[in-house]
Design an enzyme around this catalytic site. Structure first.
Site, PDB file in Angstrom:
ATOM      1  CD  GLU A 182      -3.036  -1.065   2.232  1.00 29.11           C
ATOM      2  OE1 GLU A 182      -2.712  -0.521   3.301  1.00 29.11           O
ATOM      3  OE2 GLU A 182      -4.153  -1.558   2.038  1.00 29.11           O
ATOM      4  CD  GLU A 251      -5.056  -5.672   2.931  1.00 28.65           C
ATOM      5  OE1 GLU A 251      -5.796  -4.769   3.386  1.00 28.65           O
ATOM      6  OE2 GLU A 251      -3.855  -5.799   3.233  1.00 28.65           O
TER       7      GLU A 251
END
Length: 824
Positions: A182, A251
């Site tokens: 991320e 995710e």
């Protein structure tokens, strides 16, 4: 589930496993991962090995497999494996290799997210704090010192899995590896150095020759051969940055985390399944639930700040490993349908018809085999009637219907056919267990500290806490003295001590007396403590205890977010608001507390702690409490109810079960609004208003002995241990609501049996689990038929049809079955 036949079900279940120890080649094209030349649909779930115990892993993994997953994913947490530079720890629930092998033995694939930055609401994002103490280092950017350390750890993990033959081409389960995490979300402030860092990450990872594809999450500019992937509540509109990269969702957030002082967030099964169905409808071929099992932040592993010890995450498996129904069952049914369509989804030509107002029909038609179809209605309020291939289908708002043969609707994301389980907590029924535990106690010895004695080092600066402690403790003492005289212009007997701190918790003492405590609230960890003090015209001792509650784990330069009383100022304020700045005084520092140093929580403390049973103090800060208890009977998960305690840490038989803070309550308003329709956010559906954010704390069965066990509590703020008790978590009530021609299984999960049918109606029942009522028509035989089929059994399968439950008096409506049973 409805119409998935037994032959097709066998085919699907055979897709959930692969043959362990057979070498497989993993590659990819623009459609999917290819394993030994065959495109595969991957449905995965995150289980973080250190958030459970090694003894729990086989059961968690089997429940994931039973739930229709064919892969498990985990982060690797650098700070627990290399707590000190070049000193490694892979013992107990840190045994990454054992965890991967357990997944392997279950016949599932594995996705290894090395990072080694994780986020994950884990302390410091998973990075070791000793990095922060290295001179000249800058984290997660083009800094050679950091890159050298990151490469060393990443290579260490890669070499470990290679040596154990755990990569797919070696016959192992690992089909994907991940570098970084991320960074794309936060890389803007890093500028050109951040871009260079991403390029370096890709080259470094590729040089390790793992033999399986590498992925980068949320990294739109991920260099080849990295595959960029999506994280979020919804990823159906995500597109990879390269035509040769498959569409992957690493995710899918099944819920959300909790923070001290916050409410309990929930994400409805209908919304999670809708998001999954949309993703596969729009060309996705790998999806991972974050989390599938959230687990527990044992010890001091929670991040944030203020992330709770529980990391339940509203996941399909709850914190303790129980099935969260109906979420687990509703998603299982979805997985079985999707996997039955694998050939169509990975090889079929795709056509989509747009009906407007959020309604679409998508067909996957392979050259060989059966076509599969999706009917979607993403209108958040209105059901829609879709005419598709000459047939009409009513698709509820915010849902997807799946037709594996493009004719029969066998699954709709808004129509739950799985049972609902209402969990209960039962008192400890262990033989001879007293109603109240018998407590001993000892004071945390701080008398000398309050006089400024026994400091470890000194400075004329107010030091940042993690730099000073290396995060070896939550606690750091700041100690100094100030000499005042009556001739001093600002002197008065009654003054104010003013402390500016960056948090998270501060306790102030003046001349040996506690004068005030304060902590950050509502996400603001910077605050000013002001306390009235009585000043002597001579030497005055000032002692400040700063406490952290998990270090920041996310954001640009999160590693530089300060903690403690860094910079101050610290002032004595006198008449007319005139102040004396003490920030540049000679400060003495002490890391941690004496009880921690002596390991009084341990089975083998360094010194005899000298506990006493006399005059048990209540609501006394800086106090240790100790009791013994027998383990609760049975095999159900164990929790300790710490209602009445303030804030601190708890140990069972020397093992930390985490921080506690039951006095920190959620706001009294803002709960509810749990309509699944429409875009989800964590504030939308919450419970627990006005209640402690966390009251119950998981005690894994593997922590317990069959005889007496020890519970030790360190109480920082003041609490009452006489209310503490042990309980077990189990299924109390089970419910099912299905339409005719479908089936529902009622299960008590384990060896408990259904003892009573509280409600059963086949026809037109109304309401929901816990508040069912009869409608205007029903079958007169349903109650007795269900009672006969279920009472006295651990589980029962009920078909909603006239033959099983009897004819109803309903006309012109589709019959429905509602049943509610008690487990005991």
């Amino acid at each position: 589930m409805g119409h998935l036949g037994t032959g097709l079900l066998f085919l699907v279940l055979s897709c959930l496993s692969y043959s362990p120890s057979i070498a497989t080649q993993v590659s990819h094209d623009g459609r999917a991962l290819t394993i030994d030349g065959q495109r595969r649909l991957i449905i995965s779930g995150s289980i973080h090995y250190p958030r459970s115990t090694a003894e729990m892993w086989p059961d968690l993994i089997q429940k994931a497999k039973d739930g229709g997953l064919n892969a498990i994913e985990t982060y690797v947490f650098w700070n627990i494996h290399e707590p000190r530079r070049r000193e490694y720890n892979f013992q107990g629930n840190r045994d990454l290799i054992r965890f991967i092998k357990t997944v392997h033995q279950a016949g599932l694939y594995f996705i290894l997210r090395i990072g080694p930055y994780a986020c994950a609401e884990w302390n410091y994002g998973g990075l070791p704090v000793w990095l922060h103490q290295m001179e000249g280092i800058q984290l997660r950017t083009d800094n050679q010192i950091f890159k050298d350390e990151m490469q060393s750890f990443t290579a260490h993990i890669v070499n470990m899995v290679k040596e154990e033959n755990l990569l797919a081409h070696q016959g192992g389960p690992i089909i994907l590896t991940q570098i970084e995490n991320e960074f794309g979300n936060v890389m803007g402030p890093y500028g050109a150095a951040g871009k260079k860092y991403v390029e370096w990450c890709a080259k470094m990872a590729d040089s390790l020759n793992v033999g399986v594809p590498w992925i980068m999450c949320q990294q739109a500019d991920a260099p080849q051969p990295m595959i960029n992937t999506c994280n979020g509540f919804y990823c159906h509109n995500f597109k990879p940055n390269n035509a040769n990269s498959p569409k992957m969702w690493t995710e899918n957030w099944t819920g959300w985390f909790k923070a001290w002082g916050g409410r309990d967030p929930h994400r409805a099964a209908e919304d999670v399944s809708n998001a999954v169905a949309l993703f596969f409808k729009n060309g996705g071929t790998l999806q991972n639930y974050y989390m599938y099992h959230g687990g527990t932040n044992f010890g001091r592993t929670s991040g944030g700040p203020y992330i709770t010890t529980s990391y339940d995450y509203d996941a399909p498996l709850d914190e303790y490993g129980n099935l969260r129904q109906p979420k687990w069952g509703h998603l299982k049914a979805l997985h079985l349908v999707l996997l039955s369509m694998e050939n169509a989804l990975v090889y079929g030509d795709v056509t989509t018809t747009d009906y407007g107002h959020g309604a679409t029909a998508t067909m996957y038609k392979p050259a060989n085999g059966t076509a599969g179809c999706f009917l979607a209605n993403q209108n958040g309020t209105t059901d829609v009637l879709i005419t598709f291939q000459g047939l009409q289908y009513l698709v509820p708002a915010w849902s997807v219907s799946i037709l594996p043969d493009c004719k029969n609707n066998v699954y709709n994301t808004a129509k739950i056919q799985a049972q609902t389980s209402i969990m209960v907590k039962k008192p400890n029924a262990a033989e001879n267990e007293p109603a109240q535990l018998i407590w001993q106690w000892r004071a945390e010895k701080i008398k000398d500290t309050l006089k400024g004695q026994h400091g470890s080092f000194t400075s004329t600066q107010l030091l940042e806490q993690k730099m000073a402690t290396g995060d070896t403790s939550d606690y750091l003492w700041y100690m100094t003295s100030v000499h005042m005289s009556k001739s001093d212009p600002i002197y008065s007997k009654h003054m104010t001590l003013r402390v500016n701190t960056t948090g998270h918790v501060l306790h102030a003492f003046f001349n040996g007396k506690h004068v005030g405590s304060q902590f950050g609230k509502n996400g603001n960890y910077r605050f000013v403590l002001e306390a009235p003090v009585t000043v002597k015209p001579k030497k005055n001792d000032i002692t400040l205890l700063s406490a952290t509650v998990g270090l920041a784990n996310y954001g640009a330069f999160f590693d530089l977010v300060p903690a403690g009383i860094v910079g101050g100022p610290i002032e004595l304020v006198g008449n007319g608001n005139v102040s004396k700045d003490l920030s540049a005084s000679q400060w003495s520092y002490k890391i941690g507390l004496n009880g921690y140093a002596q390991e009084v929580y341990s089975e083998n403390p360094k010194h005899d702690p000298k506990w006493t049973t006399e005059a048990l103090p209540l609501n006394r800060r800086m106090t240790w409490y100790k009791t013994t208890f027998k383990p609760p009977l049975g095999e159900e998960p164990v929790v300790v109810d710490l209602l009445g305690m303030g804030k601190g840490e708890a140990w069972v038989n020397g093992q930390s079960i985490g921080r506690f803070w039951p006095t920190f309550k959620a706001p009294s308003d803002g709960c509810g609004n749990c309509d699944y329709r429409g875009t989800y956010d964590p504030k939308r559906c919450t419970t627990g208003c006005g209640e402690p954010t966390q009251r119950w704390y998981h005690v894994p069965r593997s922590f317990l002995r069959s005889s007496d066990n020890t519970l030790i509590l360190f109480e920082e703020m003041g609490g009452n241990p006489t209310q503490v008790n042990f309980q077990t978590v189990t299924v109390g009530t089970v419910c099912g609501t299905i339409t005719e021609r479908n089936t529902v299984e009622l299960s008590c999960q384990g060896d408990r049996t259904i003892s009573q049918i509280q409600f059963a109606s086949y026809g037109d029942p109304q309401g929901k689990c816990g508040s069912f009522k009869k409608g205007i028509c029903e079958s007169s035989d349903a109650f007795s038929a269900i009672q006969k089929a279920c009472v006295g059994k651990t589980s029962c399968l009920i078909s909603a049809d006239d033959t099983t439950l009897g004819w109803t008096t309903c006309r012109g409506v589709e019959n429905r079955l509602a049943v509610q049973a008690v487990c005991s």
